[in-house]
Design a protein around this motif. Structure first.
Motif, mmCIF file in Angstrom:
data_model
loop_
_atom_site.group_PDB
_atom_site.id
_atom_site.type_symbol
_atom_site.label_atom_id
_atom_site.label_comp_id
_atom_site.label_asym_id
_atom_site.label_seq_id
_atom_site.Cartn_x
_atom_site.Cartn_y
_atom_site.Cartn_z
ATOM 1 N N LYS A 1 0.733 -1.362 0.474
ATOM 2 C CA LYS A 1 -0.141 -0.273 0.306
ATOM 3 C C LYS A 1 0.957 1.082 -0.095
ATOM 4 O O LYS A 1 0.224 1.685 -1.160
ATOM 5 C CB LYS A 1 -0.735 0.106 1.565
ATOM 6 C CG LYS A 1 -2.136 -0.822 0.863
ATOM 7 C CD LYS A 1 -2.724 -0.232 2.909
ATOM 8 C CE LYS A 1 -3.619 -1.253 2.633
ATOM 9 N NZ LYS A 1 -4.339 -0.646 3.903
ATOM 10 N N VAL B 1 0.861 3.813 -3.173
ATOM 11 C CA VAL B 1 0.244 5.505 -2.321
ATOM 12 C C VAL B 1 1.631 6.368 -3.139
ATOM 13 O O VAL B 1 1.108 7.635 -3.574
ATOM 14 C CB VAL B 1 0.570 5.716 -1.758
ATOM 15 C CG1 VAL B 1 -0.106 7.213 -0.962
ATOM 16 C CG2 VAL B 1 -1.528 4.793 -0.959
ATOM 17 N N GLN C 1 -2.291 8.289 3.676
ATOM 18 C CA GLN C 1 -3.194 8.094 2.438
ATOM 19 C C GLN C 1 -2.862 6.172 2.805
ATOM 20 O O GLN C 1 -4.034 5.889 1.782
ATOM 21 C CB GLN C 1 -2.581 8.509 0.353
ATOM 22 C CG GLN C 1 -3.242 9.856 0.681
ATOM 23 C CD GLN C 1 -3.230 10.016 -0.754
ATOM 24 O OE1 GLN C 1 -3.027 9.729 -1.550
ATOM 25 N NE2 GLN C 1 -2.959 11.544 -1.316
ATOM 26 N N ALA C 2 -1.844 5.785 3.235
ATOM 27 C CA ALA C 2 -1.891 4.035 2.628
ATOM 28 C C ALA C 2 -2.297 4.415 4.441
ATOM 29 O O ALA C 2 -2.647 2.108 4.156
ATOM 30 C CB ALA C 2 0.075 4.024 2.891
#
Length: 197
Positions: free
Chosen positions: A14, A18, A39-40
């Motif tokens: 992730k 991102v 965001q991750a």
């Protein structure tokens, strides 16, 4: 709270995904570790358990890319029956095909990470080692079936193909021809000449 190895791998993926999106959109300098972490879905401090710096994320991407590329080649039925030139061509084409969805990210980071480097040879070395091992395996297979003679300067030849790969990738990043046809011609002719030599 302890998390599983699978969750750690998922978090790592992730974070890289991102970073690819953010750096592709904002550029290398503008994307921050904090933005990537949020965001991750990992904590601002937790991201450093996975990657100590933003540059480490870049190397993580290129390591994963090469691993995926090599796994893809190994999954091709009859790949071991291809000529040396066909195997190298497939390696180059597969790599560029895998880069395509992330082209903006690769354009923003490729030279910085793999060519100019940030002075972090320890992080570049595993990527180069994996690539060189793949080419060495192709050369050994070609020599085993008599396609080419045993190579006295095998290490130099592998390095040459690594440099050719880097050059083709940089060219591809600038290529505006339909379907990257200019890159295809460069790769075809370059590998044709290199394998003949």
């Amino acid at each position: 709270m302890k998390i599983s190895q699978q969750q750690k791998q998922e978090n790592r993926r992730k974070i890289i995904a991102v970073a690819v999106d953010l750096i592709g959109d904002k550029g290398l300098k503008a994307a921050t570790m904090r933005q990537i972490a949020r965001q991750a879905g990992v904590g601002d401090a937790t991201i450093y358990n996975y990657f100590p710096t933003k540059e480490a994320i870049l190397y993580g991407y290129y390591e994963d890319h090469l691993d995926t590329c090599i796994e893809t080649l190994k999954a091709i039925e009859g790949f071991n029956t291809y000529s040396l030139q066909e195997q190298l061509q497939t390696l180059f084409d597969t790599s560029l095909g895998l880069y395509l969805p992330d082209r903006e990210f690769v354009a923003a980071t490729f030279r910085h990470t793999l060519i100019v480097g940030s002075g972090d040879w320890a992080r570049i070395k595993p990527i180069r080692t994996r690539f060189l091992a793949a080419v060495e395996e192709m050369l050994a297979a070609a020599a085993e079936v008599g396609e080419i003679p045993d190579q006295v300067f095998e290490e130099m030849i592998c390095q040459f193909f690594m440099e050719a790969y880097l050059g083709v990738t940089v060219y591809w990043l600038q290529d505006t021809s339909d379907g990257f046809s200019n890159t295809a011609v460069l790769t075809d002719r370059g590998l044709d000449l290199a394998c003949a030599l």
